[in-house]
Motif scaffolding. Structure first.
Motif, mmCIF file in Angstrom:
data_model
loop_
_atom_site.group_PDB
_atom_site.id
_atom_site.type_symbol
_atom_site.label_atom_id
_atom_site.label_comp_id
_atom_site.label_asym_id
_atom_site.label_seq_id
_atom_site.Cartn_x
_atom_site.Cartn_y
_atom_site.Cartn_z
ATOM 1 N N ILE A 174 44.790 33.827 18.911
ATOM 2 C CA ILE A 174 43.765 32.796 19.134
ATOM 3 C C ILE A 174 44.355 31.387 19.013
ATOM 4 O O ILE A 174 43.975 30.484 19.745
ATOM 5 C CB ILE A 174 42.565 33.020 18.172
ATOM 6 N N GLY A 175 45.331 31.228 18.101
ATOM 7 C CA GLY A 175 45.969 29.930 17.905
ATOM 8 C C GLY A 175 46.796 29.489 19.109
ATOM 9 O O GLY A 175 46.953 28.297 19.380
ATOM 10 N N THR A 176 47.331 30.470 19.849
ATOM 11 C CA THR A 176 48.113 30.173 21.060
ATOM 12 C C THR A 176 47.209 29.587 22.135
ATOM 13 O O THR A 176 47.582 28.641 22.830
ATOM 14 C CB THR A 176 48.715 31.482 21.648
ATOM 15 N N ALA A 202 41.737 40.637 18.508
ATOM 16 C CA ALA A 202 41.882 42.065 18.805
ATOM 17 C C ALA A 202 42.123 42.277 20.303
ATOM 18 O O ALA A 202 42.994 43.058 20.701
ATOM 19 C CB ALA A 202 40.635 42.823 18.348
ATOM 20 N N ILE A 203 41.370 41.563 21.123
ATOM 21 C CA ILE A 203 41.521 41.704 22.587
ATOM 22 C C ILE A 203 42.878 41.161 23.034
ATOM 23 O O ILE A 203 43.593 41.804 23.813
ATOM 24 C CB ILE A 203 40.371 40.983 23.324
ATOM 25 N N LEU A 204 43.249 39.982 22.523
ATOM 26 C CA LEU A 204 44.550 39.395 22.892
ATOM 27 C C LEU A 204 45.685 40.304 22.429
ATOM 28 O O LEU A 204 46.682 40.487 23.138
ATOM 29 C CB LEU A 204 44.704 38.003 22.273
ATOM 30 N N GLY A 205 45.527 40.900 21.259
ATOM 31 C CA GLY A 205 46.556 41.818 20.741
ATOM 32 C C GLY A 205 46.718 43.042 21.624
ATOM 33 O O GLY A 205 47.834 43.460 21.926
ATOM 34 N N THR A 211 38.751 34.512 26.825
ATOM 35 C CA THR A 211 39.632 35.654 26.571
ATOM 36 C C THR A 211 39.365 36.764 27.587
ATOM 37 O O THR A 211 40.301 37.371 28.118
ATOM 38 C CB THR A 211 39.432 36.167 25.126
ATOM 39 N N GLU A 212 38.096 36.992 27.891
ATOM 40 C CA GLU A 212 37.740 37.994 28.905
ATOM 41 C C GLU A 212 38.367 37.603 30.245
ATOM 42 O O GLU A 212 38.933 38.443 30.936
ATOM 43 C CB GLU A 212 36.211 38.101 29.018
ATOM 44 N N SER A 213 38.318 36.313 30.591
ATOM 45 C CA SER A 213 38.908 35.843 31.857
ATOM 46 C C SER A 213 40.421 36.056 31.876
ATOM 47 O O SER A 213 40.992 36.365 32.919
ATOM 48 C CB SER A 213 38.628 34.357 32.076
ATOM 49 N N LEU A 214 41.058 35.870 30.702
ATOM 50 C CA LEU A 214 42.511 36.034 30.615
ATOM 51 C C LEU A 214 42.944 37.480 30.857
ATOM 52 O O LEU A 214 43.937 37.737 31.528
ATOM 53 C CB LEU A 214 43.000 35.620 29.216
ATOM 54 N N VAL A 215 42.206 38.420 30.276
ATOM 55 C CA VAL A 215 42.634 39.824 30.363
ATOM 56 C C VAL A 215 42.081 40.526 31.609
ATOM 57 O O VAL A 215 42.651 41.520 32.053
ATOM 58 C CB VAL A 215 42.276 40.638 29.089
ATOM 59 N N ALA A 216 40.976 39.991 32.164
ATOM 60 C CA ALA A 216 40.272 40.684 33.256
ATOM 61 C C ALA A 216 41.145 41.071 34.459
ATOM 62 O O ALA A 216 40.928 42.129 35.042
ATOM 63 C CB ALA A 216 39.075 39.857 33.715
ATOM 64 N N PRO A 217 42.155 40.243 34.864
ATOM 65 C CA PRO A 217 42.957 40.651 36.021
ATOM 66 C C PRO A 217 43.744 41.942 35.777
ATOM 67 O O PRO A 217 44.076 42.648 36.730
ATOM 68 C CB PRO A 217 43.923 39.475 36.231
#
Ligand code: MG
Length: 166
Positions: free
Chosen positions: A57-59, A47-50, A80-86
């Motif tokens: 998640i598979g990526t 949901a967050i990645l979307g 995932t939080e680290s990926l989107v946080a910026p």
């Protein structure tokens, strides 16, 4: 604001611990998977990645990578939080666990605490609900557990555009 959805299913099998939302729940069966198969955390990751349009998640955590073998899926939430946080702030998560057995409701407050900590958000921003399917379908037959999640993200705006400056 940006919204993402996530959905996941894992099979229930003997001789595996049942981990949901980072919490081990007493159960005759557990979920099969490469990681700890925490179906709720996986749905929330998607949901967050979307919402951030960053794949799925598979990526990011492929089940062919030995790094993720038997790891806690709370690690996926942290990554995932680290990926989107910026670029984004996570505003809230809503989710539904679909399981006939065992009763998961008593464990929800602990799941909320662990998921909120992994995502660095307040507990009040994490909602987890649970339902059965009244014996219908694969969840009703106790062949598996499913989870749905939605995430709401807000872009972090570093430069504000001045109003009326055209
Ligand atoms: Mg999964």
């Amino acid at each position: 604001m940006r919204i993402g959805i996530g959905y996941d299913v894992h099979r229930l099998v003997p001789d595996r611990p049942l981990i949901l939302g980072g919490v081990e729940i007493p159960s005759e069966k557990g979920l099969a998977g490469h990681s700890d198969a925490d179906v709720l955390s996986h749905a929330i990751v998607d949901a967050i990645l979307g919402a951030a349009n960053l794949g799925d998640i598979g990526t990011h955590f492929p089940d062919t990578d030995p790094r993720w073998c038997n790891v806690s899926s709370l690690l996926f939430l942290q990554e995932t939080e680290s990926l989107v946080a910026p670029h984004f702030r996570i505003l809230n998560i809503d989710s539904v666990l679909i399981a006939q057995k065992p009763k998961v409701v008593p464990y929800i407050p602990q799941m909320v605490t662990r998921i909120a900590a992994a995502l660095k958000i307040d507990r009040s921003a994490v909602s987890i609900k649970a339902t059965t399917t009244e014996g219908l379908g694969f969840t009703g037959r106790e062949q598996g557990i499913a989870a749905h999640a939605v995430a709401c993200l807000a872009p972090k705006e570093n430069k504000r555009i001045k109003k009326g400056s055209s």
